[in-house]
Enzyme design. Structure first.
Site, mmCIF file in Angstrom:
data_model
loop_
_atom_site.group_PDB
_atom_site.id
_atom_site.type_symbol
_atom_site.label_atom_id
_atom_site.label_comp_id
_atom_site.label_asym_id
_atom_site.label_seq_id
_atom_site.Cartn_x
_atom_site.Cartn_y
_atom_site.Cartn_z
ATOM 1 N N SER A 188 -11.215 -4.138 -7.973
ATOM 2 C CA SER A 188 -11.079 -5.367 -7.193
ATOM 3 C C SER A 188 -12.395 -5.982 -6.760
ATOM 4 C CB SER A 188 -10.223 -5.106 -5.972
ATOM 5 O OG SER A 188 -10.970 -4.409 -5.014
ATOM 6 N N THR A 244 0.583 -0.243 -4.212
ATOM 7 C CA THR A 244 0.675 -0.558 -2.786
ATOM 8 C C THR A 244 1.770 -1.586 -2.560
ATOM 9 O OG1 THR A 244 -0.517 -1.348 -0.839
ATOM 10 C CG2 THR A 244 -1.052 -2.414 -2.899
ATOM 11 N N LYS A 247 -0.349 -5.447 -0.770
ATOM 12 C CA LYS A 247 -1.116 -6.541 -1.369
ATOM 13 C C LYS A 247 -0.136 -7.579 -1.936
ATOM 14 C CE LYS A 247 -5.228 -3.815 -1.209
ATOM 15 N NZ LYS A 247 -6.055 -2.750 -1.748
ATOM 16 N N THR A 276 4.276 13.163 8.551
ATOM 17 C CA THR A 276 4.042 11.878 9.212
ATOM 18 C C THR A 276 5.345 11.087 9.267
ATOM 19 O OG1 THR A 276 2.558 9.959 9.250
ATOM 20 C CG2 THR A 276 3.353 10.633 7.089
ATOM 21 N N THR A 277 5.477 10.268 10.288
ATOM 22 C CA THR A 277 6.677 9.439 10.460
ATOM 23 C C THR A 277 6.807 8.460 9.300
ATOM 24 O OG1 THR A 277 6.440 9.624 12.846
ATOM 25 C CG2 THR A 277 7.800 7.809 12.044
ATOM 26 N N THR A 362 -19.163 -1.096 0.562
ATOM 27 C CA THR A 362 -18.058 -1.457 -0.342
ATOM 28 C C THR A 362 -18.603 -1.756 -1.741
ATOM 29 O OG1 THR A 362 -16.894 -2.340 1.570
ATOM 30 C CG2 THR A 362 -16.041 -2.959 -0.580
HETATM 31 C C1 LIG Z 1 -6.502 -1.437 -1.068
HETATM 32 C C2 LIG Z 1 -6.638 -0.326 -2.049
HETATM 33 C C3 LIG Z 1 -5.973 0.892 -1.869
HETATM 34 C C4 LIG Z 1 -5.264 1.219 -0.599
HETATM 35 O O1 LIG Z 1 -4.057 0.549 -0.503
HETATM 36 P P1 LIG Z 1 -3.488 0.218 0.959
HETATM 37 O O2 LIG Z 1 -2.043 0.048 0.743
HETATM 38 O O3 LIG Z 1 -4.203 -0.997 1.430
HETATM 39 O O4 LIG Z 1 -3.803 1.419 1.813
HETATM 40 C C5 LIG Z 1 -6.007 1.823 -2.885
HETATM 41 N N1 LIG Z 1 -6.683 1.580 -4.033
HETATM 42 C C6 LIG Z 1 -7.373 0.448 -4.213
HETATM 43 C C7 LIG Z 1 -8.093 0.235 -5.488
HETATM 44 C C8 LIG Z 1 -7.390 -0.537 -3.227
HETATM 45 O O5 LIG Z 1 -8.091 -1.652 -3.394
#
Ligand SMILES: *Cc1c(COP(=O)(O)O)cnc(C)c1O
Length: 406
Positions: A188, A244, A247, A276-277, A362
């Site tokens: 990304s 995820t 996003k 975890t919950t 980053t």
């Molecule tokens: C954002 C991201 C994650 C983590 O996903 P979240 O649901 O935001 O915790 C994992 N891998 C990559 C490549 C990401 O950019």
């Protein structure tokens, strides 16, 4: 040790380097996406967000909101437990079935976030499979790096997207040694897409499992929208697809999809899943509606790609140095932390455009950038405004226009 002094000193160092992070204080507005209110210096202003990971605006979609409200009214706020102890709600079950079907796998497993999905799955498989060796792409996301690290399995980092280097490193092990190749589809920060088929061929040759993070691709690539592995016709050859719900799906949560036994294994041994919950029922309900919508609406993906291609073309015409990306992500290279932050500040204060500066850690120092993510909801008029603003800021700050992209 004086702890307070230590914290203050380290934070001052960050500020000096231009790497101190300041969050934009936003209030998203249903019905006005990608516009939002921005609270800054005691004022509230309208801004246009150009760095959203809600890539398709699903976080504001009427059907998603309706199903979340409905689930909230019927099932309440929290899940009330871990998955094992009273916290499995019917929406979790339906969502896992939908995700398994989406990726054409035997099962799927939900986690609190994509981060936790990566970390837990890699830690569990790396630690529990006797003799496992992990092979991780050099540009993998922090969540995978941490998962690999905490598994304590021997690890090898292969050159980014370089399947020859991967082959070389895998060759040092006998076919009988358990191995896993860990990589992403869309990276990304540069917006590049990995050669999945080539990587899979190499992994198969060495009898290695494959773990593919499709976080920046689910909802956006492939006829059914399940990611680049689907688009490239190789998803059935990937052992674990991770995604995820935070996003393009627009809600929150993470998951893996894989064979029924593999998923059951992580369900049974993954500490970050067990202790975890579980996600609130309304979150699962919203994600379920969103995934179903995304599967049924390929035209969103077409429009999304068109928006990104149009923005890349327009920036190129203006001489704004974009990193040549094969995806929907448009990274603009600045190459200096302080300048990058200033450009972002100017865009916001002068033009009402919000693009967060992306700095170290980053991305590598010297490759600081503004990372733009056009969505299907950014109009031509929004794009005119953005181009005008970039041209203005670039000339006013004297940012070099011809920095070589990579
Ligand atoms: C954002 C991201 C994650 C983590 O996903 P979240 O649901 O935001 O915790 C994992 N891998 C990559 C490549 C990401 O950019």
């Amino acid at each position: 040790m004086n702890y307070e002094d230590y914290f203050a000193k380290r934070l001052a160092d960050l500020r000096d380097d231009g790497n101190y992070r300041v969050f934009a204080d936003l209030e998203r507005q249903v019905g006005s996406f990608p516009k939002a209110k921005n609270y800054r210096d005691g004022r509230v202003e309208e801004v246009t967000i150009w760095c959203n990971n809600d890539y398709l605006g699903m976080g504001m979609h009427t059907d998603v909101l309706a199903s979340m409200k409905d689930a909230l009214d019927t099932s309440g706020a929290g899940a009330g437990g871990t998955r094992n102890i009273s916290g499995t709600n019917h929406y979790h079950v339906l969502l896992e079935q939908e995700l398994a079907s989406w990726h054409n796998k035997g099962g799927a497993l939900l986690f609190t976030s994509g981060y936790v999905a990566n970390m837990t799955t890699l830690m569990t498989l790396g630690a529990k499979i006797p003799g496992m060796v992990l092979f991780s792409d050099a540009k993998n996301h922090n969540s995978m790096i941490e998962g690999v690290r905490h598994s304590r399995a021997p690890k090898h980092v292969w050159k980014h997207n370089d399947y020859d280097d991967l082959h070389k490193q895998l060759s040092e092990y006998d076919r009988s040694v358990p191995k896993m190749v860990v990589f992403e589809s869309v990276y990304s920060m540069d917006g590049d897409i990995s050669p999945i088929e080539k990587i899979v061929e190499v992994a198969e040759h060495h009898n290695a499992m494959t773990f593919l993070d499709e976080v920046h691709a689910v909802g956006m690539y492939g006829a059914d929208g399940s990611g680049v592995a689907e688009r490239d016709g190789v998803r059935d050859r990937i052992d674990i697809i991770q995604g995820t719900l935070g996003k393009a799906v627009g809600v929150i949560g993470g998951y893996i999809a894989g064979s029924a036994n593999l998923v059951d294994f992580v369900r049974s041994f993954g500490n970050g899943f067990i202790f975890t919950t579980s996600l609130p029922p309304a979150v699962a309900a919203g994600a379920l509606t969103s995934v179903r919508h995304l599967r049924a609406h390929p035209e969103l993906r077409t429009l999304h790609q068109e928006r990104a291609a149009t923005l890349k073309r327009r920036f190129t015409q203006l001489g704004i140095p974009i990193i040549n990306s094969a995806s929907h992500i448009v990274p603009v290279l600045v190459g200096d932390a302080t300048l990058c932050k200033r450009a972002s500040d100017e865009l916001l204060t002068t033009h009402g455009i919000y693009v967060q500066p992306i700095n170290y850690p980053t991305v590598a120092k010297g490759t600081e950038r503004l990372r733009i993510t056009p969505t299907p909801l950014h109009t031509d008029a929004d794009m005119d405004h953005l181009c005008h603003a970039f041209a203005d800021v670039w000339s006013r700050l004297g940012i070099q226009k011809a920095i070589a992209a990579e």
